[in-house]
Each structure stands twice: as structure tokens, then as C-alpha cells.
Design a protein around this motif. Sequence first.
Motif, PDB file in Angstrom:
ATOM      1  N   ILE A 174       1.175   8.785  17.008  1.00  0.00           N
ATOM      2  CA  ILE A 174       2.800   8.705  16.532  1.00  0.00           C
ATOM      3  C   ILE A 174       3.083   8.061  14.352  1.00  0.00           C
ATOM      4  CG2 ILE A 174       5.475   8.898  16.470  1.00  0.00           C
ATOM      5  CD1 ILE A 174       5.199   9.237  19.388  1.00  0.00           C
ATOM      6  N   ASN A 175       2.429   7.249  14.850  1.00  0.00           N
ATOM      7  CA  ASN A 175       2.943   6.486  13.499  1.00  0.00           C
ATOM      8  C   ASN A 175       1.400   6.688  12.858  1.00  0.00           C
ATOM      9  OD1 ASN A 175       3.938   3.893  12.431  1.00  0.00           O
ATOM     10  ND2 ASN A 175       1.933   3.634  12.079  1.00  0.00           N
ATOM     11  N   THR A 176       0.815   7.485  12.717  1.00  0.00           N
ATOM     12  CA  THR A 176      -0.670   7.867  12.447  1.00  0.00           C
ATOM     13  C   THR A 176       0.135   8.877  11.559  1.00  0.00           C
ATOM     14  OG1 THR A 176      -2.335   6.260  13.080  1.00  0.00           O
ATOM     15  CG2 THR A 176      -3.133   8.527  12.004  1.00  0.00           C
ATOM     16  N   SER A 177       0.280   9.936  12.329  1.00  0.00           N
ATOM     17  CA  SER A 177       0.663  11.702  12.238  1.00  0.00           C
ATOM     18  C   SER A 177       2.320  11.197  11.294  1.00  0.00           C
ATOM     19  CB  SER A 177       1.389  12.202  13.011  1.00  0.00           C
ATOM     20  OG  SER A 177       2.365  11.037  13.955  1.00  0.00           O
ATOM     21  N   ILE A 178       2.538  10.545  11.420  1.00  0.00           N
ATOM     22  CA  ILE A 178       4.144  10.036  10.524  1.00  0.00           C
ATOM     23  C   ILE A 178       3.534  10.208   8.357  1.00  0.00           C
ATOM     24  CG2 ILE A 178       6.238   8.037  10.244  1.00  0.00           C
ATOM     25  CD1 ILE A 178       6.505   8.534  12.489  1.00  0.00           C
ATOM     26  N   THR A 179       2.182   8.611   9.094  1.00  0.00           N
ATOM     27  CA  THR A 179       2.379   8.186   7.801  1.00  0.00           C
ATOM     28  C   THR A 179       0.964   9.055   6.661  1.00  0.00           C
ATOM     29  OG1 THR A 179       1.700   5.887   8.195  1.00  0.00           O
ATOM     30  CG2 THR A 179       0.280   6.150   7.076  1.00  0.00           C
ATOM     31  N   LEU A 180       0.015  10.459   8.113  1.00  0.00           N
ATOM     32  CA  LEU A 180      -0.151  11.094   7.054  1.00  0.00           C
ATOM     33  C   LEU A 180       0.455  12.023   6.198  1.00  0.00           C
ATOM     34  CD1 LEU A 180      -2.627  12.726   7.033  1.00  0.00           C
ATOM     35  CD2 LEU A 180      -2.635  13.197   8.647  1.00  0.00           C
ATOM     36  N   SER A 181       1.644  12.564   7.609  1.00  0.00           N
ATOM     37  CA  SER A 181       2.428  13.221   6.836  1.00  0.00           C
ATOM     38  C   SER A 181       3.686  12.322   5.244  1.00  0.00           C
ATOM     39  CB  SER A 181       3.395  13.757   7.659  1.00  0.00           C
ATOM     40  OG  SER A 181       4.337  14.308   6.841  1.00  0.00           O
ATOM     41  N   ARG A 182       3.247  11.449   5.180  1.00  0.00           N
ATOM     42  CA  ARG A 182       4.003  11.022   4.016  1.00  0.00           C
ATOM     43  C   ARG A 182       3.016  10.767   3.214  1.00  0.00           C
ATOM     44  NH1 ARG A 182       6.355   5.136   5.134  1.00  0.00           N
ATOM     45  NH2 ARG A 182       7.113   5.407   3.126  1.00  0.00           N
ATOM     46  N   PHE A 183       1.658  10.414   3.686  1.00  0.00           N
ATOM     47  CA  PHE A 183       0.704  10.895   2.167  1.00  0.00           C
ATOM     48  C   PHE A 183       0.390  12.025   2.177  1.00  0.00           C
ATOM     49  CE2 PHE A 183      -2.114   7.170   4.077  1.00  0.00           C
ATOM     50  CZ  PHE A 183      -1.191   6.348   3.564  1.00  0.00           C
ATOM     51  N   GLN A 184       0.278  13.216   2.647  1.00  0.00           N
ATOM     52  CA  GLN A 184       0.412  14.797   2.579  1.00  0.00           C
ATOM     53  C   GLN A 184       1.181  15.100   1.375  1.00  0.00           C
ATOM     54  OE1 GLN A 184      -0.341  16.703   6.297  1.00  0.00           O
ATOM     55  NE2 GLN A 184      -1.771  16.294   6.192  1.00  0.00           N
ATOM     56  N   THR A 185       2.840  14.780   1.707  1.00  0.00           N
ATOM     57  CA  THR A 185       3.672  14.858   0.849  1.00  0.00           C
ATOM     58  C   THR A 185       3.748  13.985  -0.254  1.00  0.00           C
ATOM     59  OG1 THR A 185       5.376  14.671   3.364  1.00  0.00           O
ATOM     60  CG2 THR A 185       6.229  14.526   0.705  1.00  0.00           C
ATOM     61  N   SER A 186       3.331  12.896  -0.550  1.00  0.00           N
ATOM     62  CA  SER A 186       2.743  11.971  -1.443  1.00  0.00           C
ATOM     63  C   SER A 186       2.258  12.974  -2.448  1.00  0.00           C
ATOM     64  CB  SER A 186       2.563  10.268  -1.633  1.00  0.00           C
ATOM     65  OG  SER A 186       1.896  10.453  -2.557  1.00  0.00           O
ATOM     66  N   ARG A 187       0.997  13.397  -1.681  1.00  0.00           N
ATOM     67  CA  ARG A 187      -0.346  13.852  -2.853  1.00  0.00           C
ATOM     68  C   ARG A 187      -0.026  15.745  -2.919  1.00  0.00           C
ATOM     69  NH1 ARG A 187      -3.144  18.250  -0.823  1.00  0.00           N
ATOM     70  NH2 ARG A 187      -2.618  17.583   1.069  1.00  0.00           N
ATOM     71  N   GLU A 188       1.039  15.934  -2.484  1.00  0.00           N
ATOM     72  CA  GLU A 188       1.523  17.365  -3.083  1.00  0.00           C
ATOM     73  C   GLU A 188       2.284  17.434  -3.861  1.00  0.00           C
ATOM     74  OE1 GLU A 188       3.166  19.609   0.474  1.00  0.00           O
ATOM     75  OE2 GLU A 188       1.168  19.222   1.510  1.00  0.00           O
ATOM     76  N   SER A 189       2.932  16.006  -3.566  1.00  0.00           N
ATOM     77  CA  SER A 189       3.708  15.738  -5.218  1.00  0.00           C
ATOM     78  C   SER A 189       2.866  15.475  -6.402  1.00  0.00           C
ATOM     79  CB  SER A 189       5.226  15.163  -4.541  1.00  0.00           C
ATOM     80  OG  SER A 189       5.967  13.763  -5.460  1.00  0.00           O
ATOM     81  N   THR A 190       2.411  14.560  -5.703  1.00  0.00           N
ATOM     82  CA  THR A 190       1.244  14.563  -7.409  1.00  0.00           C
ATOM     83  C   THR A 190       0.689  15.604  -8.065  1.00  0.00           C
ATOM     84  OG1 THR A 190       1.249  12.319  -6.623  1.00  0.00           O
ATOM     85  CG2 THR A 190      -0.156  12.871  -8.536  1.00  0.00           C
ATOM     86  N   GLU A 191       0.367  16.627  -6.815  1.00  0.00           N
ATOM     87  CA  GLU A 191      -0.450  17.528  -7.672  1.00  0.00           C
ATOM     88  C   GLU A 191       0.497  18.533  -7.736  1.00  0.00           C
ATOM     89  OE1 GLU A 191      -4.066  18.251  -3.764  1.00  0.00           O
ATOM     90  OE2 GLU A 191      -1.974  19.420  -3.970  1.00  0.00           O
TER      91      GLU A 191
END
Length: 411
Positions: A174-191
Motif C-alpha cells: 500500500i505504501n509503495t502504491s501511494i508513493t508510486l502514485s505521488r511520483f506519477q502525479t509529480s511526473r505528469e505535472s512536470t511533463e
Amino acid sequence: MSEGPNNFLYVFLKNRVFIVKVLAIVMAITVSITYIIPKKYTVITVILPPEEQASPALSLGGLSLGEFAGFFSGGMGYSLPLMTTLADVYTEILNSRTLIDQAIMRTGYIDSLEFDDIYETRPEVAMFLARKEFKKNYSANVTSSGFIEIAVTAGKPMYAVEIAEQVLFLLDSINTSITLSRFQTSRESTENQLAVARTGLETTTAAILRFEEEYGTIMPDAEIAHVMAVLAEMKGRYIETTLMASAIRNGIRSGTTSQLLELETTAEALRQSIEMIETGSSPDGVDIGLGLSNLPPAMIQYARLQTDFEMQLKMSTALELQVEQALIQEANITSSLRILDPPRHPGWKSKPKRLYIWIELFLVTSVFLGIFLFSRERWYQLHLEDPESWNKWNNLKKDIRNDFRRKKRKK
């Protein structure tokens, strides 16, 4: 008979045989029951205080590019409430219904409780009962030192170990999925921010090319080139500071009032400095030397296009590297759990604690025996010392019996 310690001792010694028999019977029954009670084993797992996953990020003027992109997209991630730590967040996850239900389904907990028949007909009821029983034998709390302690109790020690290991796996998942979701949101925002920066760069480049087609290439001297470089740097710092202050003001980023005031003061100072460089004079009208307004119109327009181009190019290059770094982050997420005491066989049962049960029941039985014996002794004493009161009680008892007899005759 006089009241006091001597009387207590007399009563106990007088009824010594009765006391020994009652205690022997009660303790014999208690010992037998405690050996019949099923054994239970508790597995303790301790997790070190978690740390938020962080990685070095590119920065622009001291501001992380991830934060810089987040300011444009409305922010990302989450912030913890006041006096809340990541250990508290982990504890909430450990006690969540999502994790408990998955642990029940993955470990065959319903079958161990013999709720499989109920689960086939009414799965929601079976899950409710299993969850209720699971919570009786499971706990996850934060210790006084900030560690997370997980306790799992089961009838078999290795089954308790299996449940504890599954809980750790689910927590990490669960913690990894939350972290991955945050990283994906950060990457999409940066893109998204990279797309905006590239569009701005293309627009600025096209404007410079049109200018050069109309006026030709202008080669500023060293002094003007230095002014343009300083102006471009100051404009970049002004944008960063303004965005950071806006993020704190809108609650996108945490910060104190003093930090907000400091950022606003810095932004205002940068704005005034940019204005002085462009006009060549201070707000008081004092001439400070070379200024863009004192240059020819073509030179002024070219200087502004050049500073905008350098700013957009710098942003595009930095954001491209940030996107590459975000992709690497998503592909290399590691477990953040740091286990101090992993799940292991406890070595000895945790329940029942026979010695404690024997001592407690012996004391309780002794107290009740004492109350019973002294009450009976007092009752006999009343019979001998106050026959009139005793006769009243006997007459009342006869009347009560007669009342029941009359009711039976009426029937």
C-alpha cells in the motif's frame, strides 16, 4: 463475641475444614479448566520510525523543479496535519479496513474460524464476523519512542507469523502504491509544465527570428550583454519567489506567516531591481547608469526577447532533466519499511497465563469465603443475642411461605 482481629482468626480457624475443602474444590476445577483452554501465541513485530522517501532533485534558483511544476498544476502529494508523524500514518494504514480485509482473505482466516459456510451464503456477514475476531487478536500502535509495534495472536505460532508477514507485505504494498502514485502525479505535472515551457520557447524563438529578419542581427557590447544576463537571472528568481509565496498563501505548500512575508518582501525587492535596471533610475529619480529605457527601441526589444529566450531555454532544459529523473524514480521505488524485530516464533505461549489465573481466583475465592463466613457468624450471633428480632424474622418467613401456599390452593 468481641469484634477485632481475634474474632477474624477465630472464625477462620473454626471453619478451617470448610475453607480448605472449598478452596481445594475451586482450585482443582480452575486448574483443570486452565489446562483445557486452548493455547495462544502472540508474535510481536517492531518497525523503525518510517522516513519519507526523498531523492535529490534539480533546482532552479533554490526551488525544486518538482515544486516549481507543482505550483502551476495546483500542487501534489499531501501534507501531514499538525503533530502527526509518518508513524501515525503507517498505524492508520495498519488498522485500516482495507489492509485487514486483505490480510483475512490472503491468510485463510475465515476458514480458520469455520465461517466458510456463512461466507458462501452471506459473504458480508462472514467478513464482518472475521474482521471483528481479527481485531481482538491484532493490534498496531506507536510506542512512546516512535516505533510501530504490531502484535498478532493465533492458536498456532507459525500461523501468527504468517499473518504478521502478510500484514508487513500489505503495508509495504500500500505504501509503495501511494508513493508510486505521488511520483506519477509529480511526473505528469512536470511533463505538463515542460510542454508549456517548450511552447513558450518556440514562441520566443519565432519572435527573435522575426525580429532578426526585420532589423538584422544586433550584437550588444559587453556591458549590455552583462546587463541582459543579470536581468534574465533576476526575472527567473522573481518568478520563483512569487510562485513560492503564492503556493504558501493558497495552502499548496506548508509555510509560516514569517516565511510568506519574507518571500513577498524578496519578490518586491526583485521587482524594484528589475524595474531600475530596465529604466536606468531609482524610484527616487536618481540616475543609476545604464538602463534598457536609455537604449534605442530596437535594442530594448531585442534585449527583452533575449532575456525571455534565455529564461525559457533554461526552464525547458531543467524540466527535461526533471522528467528523466522522475521516470527513473518510478522505475526504482524501493521498500521503505525498516524492520527492527521481524516476525518470529515467540518460543512460548502468551495465553492462558495459568499462574496469574490461579492466584487471582484464589484471592477472589478467599474474599468471598470470608464475607460468607462472617455474615453467617453474625447471623448466628443475632439469633443468640436478640431472640425477639430473630422471632420477627422467623414470623416474616412463615408469612411469606403462607402467601405462596394460598396462591397454590386458589389454583
